[in-house]
Design a protein around this motif. Structure first.
Motif, PDB file in Angstrom:
ATOM      1  N   SER A 195       0.836  -1.210   0.000  1.00 19.62           N
ATOM      2  CA  SER A 195       0.000   0.000   0.000  1.00 19.62           C
ATOM      3  C   SER A 195       0.867   1.254   0.000  1.00 19.62           C
ATOM      4  CB  SER A 195      -0.953   0.000   1.189  1.00 19.62           C
ATOM      5  OG  SER A 195      -0.260   0.297   2.373  1.00 19.62           O
ATOM      6  N   GLU A 196       1.993   1.202   0.702  1.00 18.46           N
ATOM      7  CA  GLU A 196       2.909   2.349   0.743  1.00 18.46           C
ATOM      8  C   GLU A 196       3.499   2.609  -0.653  1.00 18.46           C
ATOM      9  OE1 GLU A 196       3.570   4.460   2.874  1.00 18.46           O
ATOM     10  OE2 GLU A 196       5.514   5.337   2.405  1.00 18.46           O
ATOM     11  N   ARG A 198       2.241   1.694  -3.479  1.00 18.69           N
ATOM     12  CA  ARG A 198       1.192   2.138  -4.391  1.00 18.69           C
ATOM     13  C   ARG A 198       0.883   3.622  -4.192  1.00 18.69           C
ATOM     14  NH1 ARG A 198      -2.628  -0.812  -2.985  1.00 18.69           N
ATOM     15  NH2 ARG A 198      -2.126  -2.583  -4.270  1.00 18.69           N
ATOM     16  N   ALA A 199       0.867   4.060  -2.931  1.00 24.99           N
ATOM     17  CA  ALA A 199       0.571   5.473  -2.651  1.00 24.99           C
ATOM     18  C   ALA A 199       1.567   6.377  -3.359  1.00 24.99           C
ATOM     19  CB  ALA A 199       0.586   5.719  -1.150  1.00 24.99           C
ATOM     20  N   LEU A 202       0.889   6.197  -7.193  1.00 21.45           N
ATOM     21  CA  LEU A 202      -0.340   6.881  -7.613  1.00 21.45           C
ATOM     22  C   LEU A 202      -0.143   8.394  -7.627  1.00 21.45           C
ATOM     23  CD1 LEU A 202      -3.087   4.938  -5.587  1.00 21.45           C
ATOM     24  CD2 LEU A 202      -2.582   4.758  -8.007  1.00 21.45           C
ATOM     25  N   GLU A 203       0.495   8.897  -6.566  1.00 24.06           N
ATOM     26  CA  GLU A 203       0.663  10.344  -6.475  1.00 24.06           C
ATOM     27  C   GLU A 203       1.633  10.856  -7.536  1.00 24.06           C
ATOM     28  OE1 GLU A 203       1.353  11.660  -2.505  1.00 24.06           O
ATOM     29  OE2 GLU A 203      -0.466  10.709  -1.773  1.00 24.06           O
ATOM     30  N   LEU A 208      -4.713  10.544  -9.080  1.00 21.05           N
ATOM     31  CA  LEU A 208      -5.838  11.050  -8.305  1.00 21.05           C
ATOM     32  C   LEU A 208      -6.253  12.465  -8.714  1.00 21.05           C
ATOM     33  CD1 LEU A 208      -4.729   9.704  -4.835  1.00 21.05           C
ATOM     34  CD2 LEU A 208      -6.379   8.740  -6.405  1.00 21.05           C
ATOM     35  N   THR A 209      -5.663  12.976  -9.784  1.00 15.39           N
ATOM     36  CA  THR A 209      -6.025  14.333 -10.185  1.00 15.39           C
ATOM     37  C   THR A 209      -7.508  14.415 -10.573  1.00 15.39           C
ATOM     38  OG1 THR A 209      -5.524  16.132 -11.679  1.00 15.39           O
ATOM     39  CG2 THR A 209      -5.335  13.935 -12.585  1.00 15.39           C
TER      40      THR A 209
ATOM     41  N   GLU B   9      -3.763  23.756 -10.025  1.00 22.44           N
ATOM     42  CA  GLU B   9      -4.766  22.720 -10.220  1.00 22.44           C
ATOM     43  C   GLU B   9      -5.194  22.156  -8.858  1.00 22.44           C
ATOM     44  OE1 GLU B   9      -4.892  18.101 -11.611  1.00 22.44           O
ATOM     45  OE2 GLU B   9      -3.102  19.291 -12.008  1.00 22.44           O
ATOM     46  N   PRO B  12      -5.982  16.160  -4.973  1.00 32.11           N
ATOM     47  CA  PRO B  12      -6.702  15.404  -3.965  1.00 32.11           C
ATOM     48  C   PRO B  12      -5.996  15.484  -2.615  1.00 32.11           C
ATOM     49  CG  PRO B  12      -5.464  13.939  -5.364  1.00 32.11           C
ATOM     50  CD  PRO B  12      -5.308  15.299  -5.939  1.00 32.11           C
ATOM     51  N   SER B  17      -5.568   9.678  -1.267  1.00 28.33           N
ATOM     52  CA  SER B  17      -4.394   8.847  -1.495  1.00 28.33           C
ATOM     53  C   SER B  17      -4.404   7.635  -0.566  1.00 28.33           C
ATOM     54  CB  SER B  17      -3.145   9.697  -1.264  1.00 28.33           C
ATOM     55  OG  SER B  17      -2.034   8.896  -1.129  1.00 28.33           O
ATOM     56  N   SER B  21      -4.520   3.692  -1.659  1.00 22.42           N
ATOM     57  CA  SER B  21      -3.402   2.811  -1.320  1.00 22.42           C
ATOM     58  C   SER B  21      -3.825   1.702  -0.362  1.00 22.42           C
ATOM     59  CB  SER B  21      -2.257   3.623  -0.729  1.00 22.42           C
ATOM     60  OG  SER B  21      -2.696   4.302   0.422  1.00 22.42           O
ATOM     61  N   ARG B 193       3.744   5.081  11.346  1.00 20.87           N
ATOM     62  CA  ARG B 193       3.109   5.772  10.218  1.00 20.87           C
ATOM     63  C   ARG B 193       1.608   5.880  10.427  1.00 20.87           C
ATOM     64  NH1 ARG B 193       4.274   2.079   5.844  1.00 20.87           N
ATOM     65  NH2 ARG B 193       2.379   2.968   4.985  1.00 20.87           N
TER      66      ARG B 193
END
Lengths: 246, 207
Positions: A195-196, A198-199, A202-203, A208-209, B9, B12, B17, B21, B193
């Motif tokens: 998950s870390e 992927r985060a 993705l960013e 996620l725009t 722009e 998010p 996020s 994730s 975290r």
């Protein structure tokens, strides 16, 4: 290679609308109506090019149908209205209930599988690319589906690795419970690491725009696709109105 | 939503996020653990561990989305009718979040207690949905218990309630216990975290 059936070639919203409307009708219609709907759905699914959904659907509904007959037909109120068959008192009203309920479940399963078999994820993403909020929902579902597949493979690898280290998966229930920890902990920890990663991915890729995206292969929404969708909506609204008025 | 410093722009928030994730990983955990446990032949499902994990790490909204996506994907694989059980996922999320706030994963005994509470609530809700919408027929194992109870002369509604409670109590107790063990086994760097994970096991963020 054979040509794709109607549902696979149609605009991606069409099989989804058909599927949702059929499931809605299965919930709203009364007994005889559900039996007829099950037959009509099977015909539509076959004609639409998703015939393999029927075989899969029947396999999924069989255990449920067995228990419906057992609970309502055999173990129902047979003491009051039982008909002796093969030494067992069968309740006719219970059997009828089981048939209607089985048809309702079969219809919903067929509707689901039709959408699942005929909706191409890439085309669906293209179709919702003009709607950022919907795009995020669809892409979350697709990313999740891919993650499930990847984790399934990883679970197999973990089982093999722990077996190689001497873990036994057979034997007493206590031994099986103790096997949970070495099997599940690596999987859960790798889920967190995944998950870390992927985060970050993705960013950095702007997934996620909220900007509107440009579809790679814009899909034509033909008049007959729209007609099927409006007809599906009208059928559900009519059944709902009838149900409320009854 | 916050405007980007460079382009203006709208971007998010970190919550989105987080969702993207954690949710896929949590749903995958639900599916894969469910399958592993079925292969072991244990009388539990453990198919909400991922939803609970998402709730502990990401909060209520992450848990709710993980639960709903899980139920939706399960529905897409085997029929929309299982979507009727989505409220149970939401209930599990709420109980888990309540447990997080009360440091319910501090010890095995506490986790077991919270698991039993989740089992009672989830089992009751499951029985109501199962009896009302499906005539008492749901997962094979639970329905087999219902059939045995019916054969013994127990009324259908009561048989469904007893079967659902029996399976859910065991399932949720084991799920909560497993999650408590996992949270304690997390490497400190990973644990830090997720502040709510630290709260769940009754530790503090201080030195």
């Amino acid at each position: 290679m054979s040509a794709p059936g109607y549902f696979a070639a149609a605009h991606p919203f069409t099989p989804i609308a058909f599927s949702a409307a059929t499931a809605g009708l299965a919930l709203l219609l009364p007994g005889d109506g559900v039996l007829l709907l099950a037959v009509l759905t099977a015909i539509a699914v076959t004609a639409g090019g998703a015939a393999r959904a029927i075989r899969h659907g029947v396999l999924l509904v069989l255990p449920l149908a067995f228990f419906l007959v057992l609970l309502h037909g055999v173990l129902g109120d047979a003491s009051t209205a039982g008909v002796p068959i093969l030494g067992t008192a069968i309740d006719p009203a219970g059997l009828r209930y089981a048939a209607v309920q089985g048809a309702r479940l079969l219809t919903m399963i067929l509707a689901t599988l039709t959408a699942a078999y005929t909706t191409d994820p890439a085309r669906l993403l293209d179709a919702v690319s003009g709607r950022p909020a919907l795009w995020r929902v669809v892409s979350l579902l697709l990313v999740t589906r891919d993650t499930v597949r990847r984790f399934r493979d990883r679970a197999g690898e973990i089982v093999d690795a722990q077996r190689a280290r001497g873990l036994r998966l057979r034997g007493s229930p206590w031994r099986k419970v103790r096997a949970l920890r070495p099997l599940l902990f690596p999987l859960l920890l790798s889920a967190l690491v995944d998950s870390e990663t992927r985060a970050i991915g993705l960013e950095s890729r702007g997934l996620l725009t909220m900007r509107q995206r440009t579809p790679l292969a814009p899909r034509l929404d033909r008049w007959h696709d729209r007609l099927v969708r409006y007809a599906a909506l009208a059928a559900v609204l009519a059944a709902l109105a009838w149900r409320i008025a009854r | 939503m916050t405007p980007s410093f460079y382009t203006g722009e709208r971007r998010p928030s970190s919550a989105a996020s987080h969702l993207f994730s954690l949710v896929p990983a949590a749903v995958a955990v639900n599916f894969v653990i469910g399958r592993l446990v079925a292969e072991l032949g244990l009388p539990v499902y453990l198919d909400t561990v991922g939803t609970m994990l998402a709730t502990v790490l990401g909060g209520v909204m992450t848990g709710v989305v993980a639960g709903l996506v899980s139920q939706l994907l399960a529905g897409l694989l085997s029929g929309y009718q299982w979507l009727a059980f989505a409220p149970i996922q939401l209930l599990i999320v709420l109980v888990t979040w309540w447990a997080v706030r009360a440091a319910g994963f501090r010890s095995g005994v506490r986790a077991l207690g919270w698991g039993l509470l989740a089992g009672v609530l989830g089992g009751t809700m499951s029985a109501v949905i199962s009896a009302t919408l499906f005539g008492g027929v749901t997962a094979t194992g639970v329905t087999a218990i219902v059939a045995v109870l019916r054969h013994a002369g127990v009324a259908l509604d009561r048989a469904v309630l007893i079967a659902s409670l029996t399976t859910d109590l065991l399932d949720k107790a084991v799920s909560f216990l497993l999650l408590a063990l996992l949270l304690r086994a997390l490497p400190r760097r990973t644990r830090f975290r997720f502040p709510s994970a630290i709260r769940a096991i009754g530790e503090s963020l201080g030195p």
